[in-house]
Scaffold this active site. Structure first.
Site, PDB file in Angstrom:
ATOM      1  N   GLY A 105       0.834  -1.208   0.000  1.00  0.00           N
ATOM      2  CA  GLY A 105       0.000   0.000   0.000  1.00  0.00           C
ATOM      3  C   GLY A 105       0.863   1.250   0.000  1.00  0.00           C
ATOM      4  N   TYR A 113     -14.378   1.268  10.333  1.00  0.00           N
ATOM      5  CA  TYR A 113     -12.944   1.605  10.426  1.00  0.00           C
ATOM      6  C   TYR A 113     -12.596   2.040  11.845  1.00  0.00           C
ATOM      7  CZ  TYR A 113      -8.531   3.936   9.090  1.00  0.00           C
ATOM      8  OH  TYR A 113      -7.216   4.344   8.973  1.00  0.00           O
ATOM      9  N   ARG A 149      -9.028  10.042  -1.000  1.00  0.00           N
ATOM     10  CA  ARG A 149      -8.611  10.909   0.097  1.00  0.00           C
ATOM     11  C   ARG A 149      -8.327  12.313  -0.435  1.00  0.00           C
ATOM     12  NH1 ARG A 149      -4.603   6.920   3.388  1.00  0.00           N
ATOM     13  NH2 ARG A 149      -4.379   5.936   1.341  1.00  0.00           N
TER      14      ARG A 149
HETATM   15  P1  NAD Z   1      -3.490   1.845   1.801  1.00  0.00           P
HETATM   16  O1  NAD Z   1      -4.909   1.551   1.525  1.00  0.00           O
HETATM   17  O2  NAD Z   1      -2.638   2.395   0.700  1.00  0.00           O
HETATM   18  O3  NAD Z   1      -2.755   0.560   2.345  1.00  0.00           O
HETATM   19  C1  NAD Z   1      -3.380  -0.511   2.994  1.00  0.00           C
HETATM   20  C2  NAD Z   1      -2.792  -1.793   2.460  1.00  0.00           C
HETATM   21  O4  NAD Z   1      -3.406  -2.905   3.136  1.00  0.00           O
HETATM   22  C3  NAD Z   1      -3.091  -1.995   0.960  1.00  0.00           C
HETATM   23  O5  NAD Z   1      -1.927  -2.407   0.303  1.00  0.00           O
HETATM   24  C4  NAD Z   1      -4.160  -3.084   0.946  1.00  0.00           C
HETATM   25  O6  NAD Z   1      -4.161  -3.844  -0.236  1.00  0.00           O
HETATM   26  C5  NAD Z   1      -3.771  -3.883   2.179  1.00  0.00           C
HETATM   27  N1  NAD Z   1      -4.889  -4.668   2.740  1.00  0.00           N
HETATM   28  C6  NAD Z   1      -6.152  -4.249   2.985  1.00  0.00           C
HETATM   29  N2  NAD Z   1      -6.884  -5.257   3.499  1.00  0.00           N
HETATM   30  C7  NAD Z   1      -6.048  -6.339   3.571  1.00  0.00           C
HETATM   31  C8  NAD Z   1      -6.223  -7.676   4.006  1.00  0.00           C
HETATM   32  N3  NAD Z   1      -7.408  -8.123   4.455  1.00  0.00           N
HETATM   33  N4  NAD Z   1      -5.162  -8.525   3.933  1.00  0.00           N
HETATM   34  C9  NAD Z   1      -3.960  -8.094   3.463  1.00  0.00           C
HETATM   35  N5  NAD Z   1      -3.746  -6.827   3.046  1.00  0.00           N
HETATM   36  C10 NAD Z   1      -4.784  -5.954   3.098  1.00  0.00           C
HETATM   37  O7  NAD Z   1      -3.470   2.833   3.049  1.00  0.00           O
HETATM   38  P2  NAD Z   1      -2.279   3.544   3.816  1.00  0.00           P
HETATM   39  O8  NAD Z   1      -2.559   4.990   3.837  1.00  0.00           O
HETATM   40  O9  NAD Z   1      -0.976   3.061   3.321  1.00  0.00           O
HETATM   41  O10 NAD Z   1      -2.514   3.008   5.286  1.00  0.00           O
HETATM   42  C11 NAD Z   1      -1.738   1.991   5.875  1.00  0.00           C
HETATM   43  C12 NAD Z   1      -2.185   1.793   7.316  1.00  0.00           C
HETATM   44  O11 NAD Z   1      -2.015   3.001   8.063  1.00  0.00           O
HETATM   45  C13 NAD Z   1      -3.653   1.383   7.451  1.00  0.00           C
HETATM   46  O12 NAD Z   1      -3.763   0.430   8.477  1.00  0.00           O
HETATM   47  C14 NAD Z   1      -4.323   2.666   7.862  1.00  0.00           C
HETATM   48  O13 NAD Z   1      -5.479   2.433   8.608  1.00  0.00           O
HETATM   49  C15 NAD Z   1      -3.243   3.348   8.673  1.00  0.00           C
HETATM   50  N6  NAD Z   1      -3.438   4.800   8.699  1.00  0.00           N
HETATM   51  C16 NAD Z   1      -3.173   5.556   7.589  1.00  0.00           C
HETATM   52  C17 NAD Z   1      -3.405   6.922   7.618  1.00  0.00           C
HETATM   53  C18 NAD Z   1      -3.108   7.815   6.455  1.00  0.00           C
HETATM   54  O14 NAD Z   1      -3.407   8.994   6.516  1.00  0.00           O
HETATM   55  N7  NAD Z   1      -2.513   7.369   5.383  1.00  0.00           N
HETATM   56  C19 NAD Z   1      -3.939   7.517   8.773  1.00  0.00           C
HETATM   57  C20 NAD Z   1      -4.222   6.701   9.861  1.00  0.00           C
HETATM   58  C21 NAD Z   1      -3.960   5.344   9.823  1.00  0.00           C
HETATM   59  N1  UDP Z   2     -12.635  15.911   1.404  1.00  0.00           N
HETATM   60  C1  UDP Z   2     -13.069  16.870   0.496  1.00  0.00           C
HETATM   61  N2  UDP Z   2     -13.020  16.568  -0.832  1.00  0.00           N
HETATM   62  C2  UDP Z   2     -12.535  15.400  -1.313  1.00  0.00           C
HETATM   63  C3  UDP Z   2     -12.086  14.424  -0.387  1.00  0.00           C
HETATM   64  C4  UDP Z   2     -12.161  14.707   0.962  1.00  0.00           C
HETATM   65  O1  UDP Z   2     -13.497  17.947   0.876  1.00  0.00           O
HETATM   66  O2  UDP Z   2     -12.517  15.219  -2.552  1.00  0.00           O
HETATM   67  C5  UDP Z   2     -12.677  16.227   2.840  1.00  0.00           C
HETATM   68  C6  UDP Z   2     -13.379  15.193   3.705  1.00  0.00           C
HETATM   69  O3  UDP Z   2     -14.764  15.451   3.744  1.00  0.00           O
HETATM   70  C7  UDP Z   2     -12.691  15.410   5.034  1.00  0.00           C
HETATM   71  C8  UDP Z   2     -11.265  15.812   4.661  1.00  0.00           C
HETATM   72  O4  UDP Z   2     -11.345  16.257   3.317  1.00  0.00           O
HETATM   73  O5  UDP Z   2     -13.289  16.469   5.736  1.00  0.00           O
HETATM   74  C9  UDP Z   2     -10.264  14.672   4.754  1.00  0.00           C
HETATM   75  O6  UDP Z   2     -10.797  13.576   4.068  1.00  0.00           O
HETATM   76  P1  UDP Z   2     -10.000  12.222   3.817  1.00  0.00           P
HETATM   77  O7  UDP Z   2     -10.937  11.298   3.132  1.00  0.00           O
HETATM   78  O8  UDP Z   2      -8.705  12.513   3.158  1.00  0.00           O
HETATM   79  O9  UDP Z   2      -9.617  11.667   5.258  1.00  0.00           O
HETATM   80  P2  UDP Z   2     -10.324  11.638   6.705  1.00  0.00           P
HETATM   81  O10 UDP Z   2      -9.442  12.489   7.510  1.00  0.00           O
HETATM   82  O11 UDP Z   2     -11.712  12.203   6.627  1.00  0.00           O
HETATM   83  O12 UDP Z   2     -10.314  10.206   7.077  1.00  0.00           O
END
Ligand code: NAD
Ligand code: UDP
Length: 315
Positions: free
Chosen positions: A13, A146, A187
């Protein structure tokens, strides 16, 4: 540090692929496990020739036996659009994924880090968010699969720690962005950049007055690896993010400016339970993780991400 064998679930991911790369650069062996729901082989294809890298297609809701020293549990779709696509599967991935990875950690005495989220605070009544705040989460809404999934995962991590002495670490990640987010990820950062580069409408949900705090991926990874390798037994939970807070409208304007786009802003309905504001208090991380602090200014991080999407859109 000695070379370790490290499992990264969700390793193909956005965050996971950067983490695999960083761990390989540090000399470790990396086992990347992913079911490719929101991840792509392409994100790690440049690592496939490395003898220390192994890619396994597997769904973390199913048992698997592996021998490793460390586990980063990242498997879970992170974009609201993707985690709501199959809400039941999202709960399953969070809960079964935690049980299965904690089971591996217990069996082989590995240290395990959970990628938790600022969403455990829900729509927060405390601002900025401190780790001691228990949150304001709707248990029955569209984000609950989530939010509650991640909360149960934290509970399981704490119970495996108390009951079985598993060496755990919990990080609560705040909005993180950077190259390798999906073009259609949903996002806000990737949406706005892609829309701006295509000179399409920038879709602001609601009034755009809601806030988020955006952390560049390299800053997050530095905090995550420091947390995993801290030897003081500090298990968290700890907030990781960049406390620079922006309204979504400010973010849109910044991206339009940085891309020299002719896009106009279009206001769309606000999804249900969308948190009004979000900003991490990172004093605990700064104190416990050797003075860790985000270094990449939002403008610089956005420019790097814009460059990535410019190249992607040319393909
Ligand atoms: P992402 O969606 O790019 O990555 C998630 C990865 O998990 C993907 O590669 C997906 O294919 C894999 N995956 C999903 N379900 C699976 C399953 N059942 N078995 C095996 N693999 C699976 O998202 P990301 O932004 O890279 O997020 C990674 C982690 O960090 C997640 O757990 C997410 O909740 C957490 N996180 C991310 C953010 C952010 O802003 N990016 C914020 C808070 C938490
Ligand atoms: N958002 C937006 N336009 C978009 C996508 C997201 O205005 O095309 C807003 C969404 O409603 C939220 C914030 O941007 O208030 C962040 O959204 P995101 O989905 O990135 O992550 P979240 O923090 O809500 O999990």
């Amino acid at each position: 540090m000695k070379s370790l064998r490290i499992l990264v679930t969700g390793g193909a991911g956005f965050i996971g692929s950067h983490l695999c790369e960083k761990l390989l650069k540090e000399g470790h062996e990396v086992v990347c496990l992913d079911n490719f729901f929101t991840g792509r082989k392409q994100n790690v294809s440049h690592l496939l020739d490395d003898k220390k890298f192994e890619l396994i297609r597997h769904d973390i809701t199913e048992e698997i036996r592996l021998e490793v020293d460390r586990i980063y549990n990242l498997a879970c779709p992170a974009s609201p659009v993707h985690y709501q696509y199959n809400a039941i599967k999202t709960v399953k991935t969070n809960v079964m994924g935690a049980l299965i990875t904690l089971g591996i950690a217990k069996r082989v005495k590995a240290r395990i880090l959970q990628a938790s989220t600022s969403e455990v605070y829900g729509d927060p009544a405390v601002h900025p968010q401190v780790e001691g705040y228990w949150g304001n989460v709707n248990p029955i809404g569209i984000r609950s699969c989530y939010d509650e999934g991640k909360r149960v995962a934290e509970t399981l991590f704490m119970d495996y720690y108390r009951q079985n002495g598993v060496q755990i670490r919990i990080v609560r990640i705040f909005n993180t962005y950077g190259p390798r987010m999906l073009e259609n990820d949903g996002r806000v950062v990737s949406n706005f950049i892609v829309q701006a580069l295509k000179n399409e409408e920038i879709t602001i949900y609601g009034s755009g007055e809601q806030t988020r705090s955006f952390c560049f991926v390299s800053d997050l990874l530095e905090g995550m690896t420091r947390m995993m390798e801290n030897e003081e037994g500090f298990i968290g939970p700890v907030n990781l993010g960049n406390p620079q807070e922006y309204t979504i409208l400010q973010l849109a304007e910044m991206i339009v400016r940085l891309t020299n786009s002719s896009s106009k802003i279009a206001f769309k309905p606000l999804p249900k339970d969308d948190p009004c504001r979000r900003k991490p208090d990172i004093s605990l991380a700064q104190e416990k993780l050797g003075g860790w602090t985000p270094k990449i200014d939002v403008k610089d991080g956005l420019l790097k991400t814009i460059e990535y999407f410019e190249n992607e859109l040319k393909k």
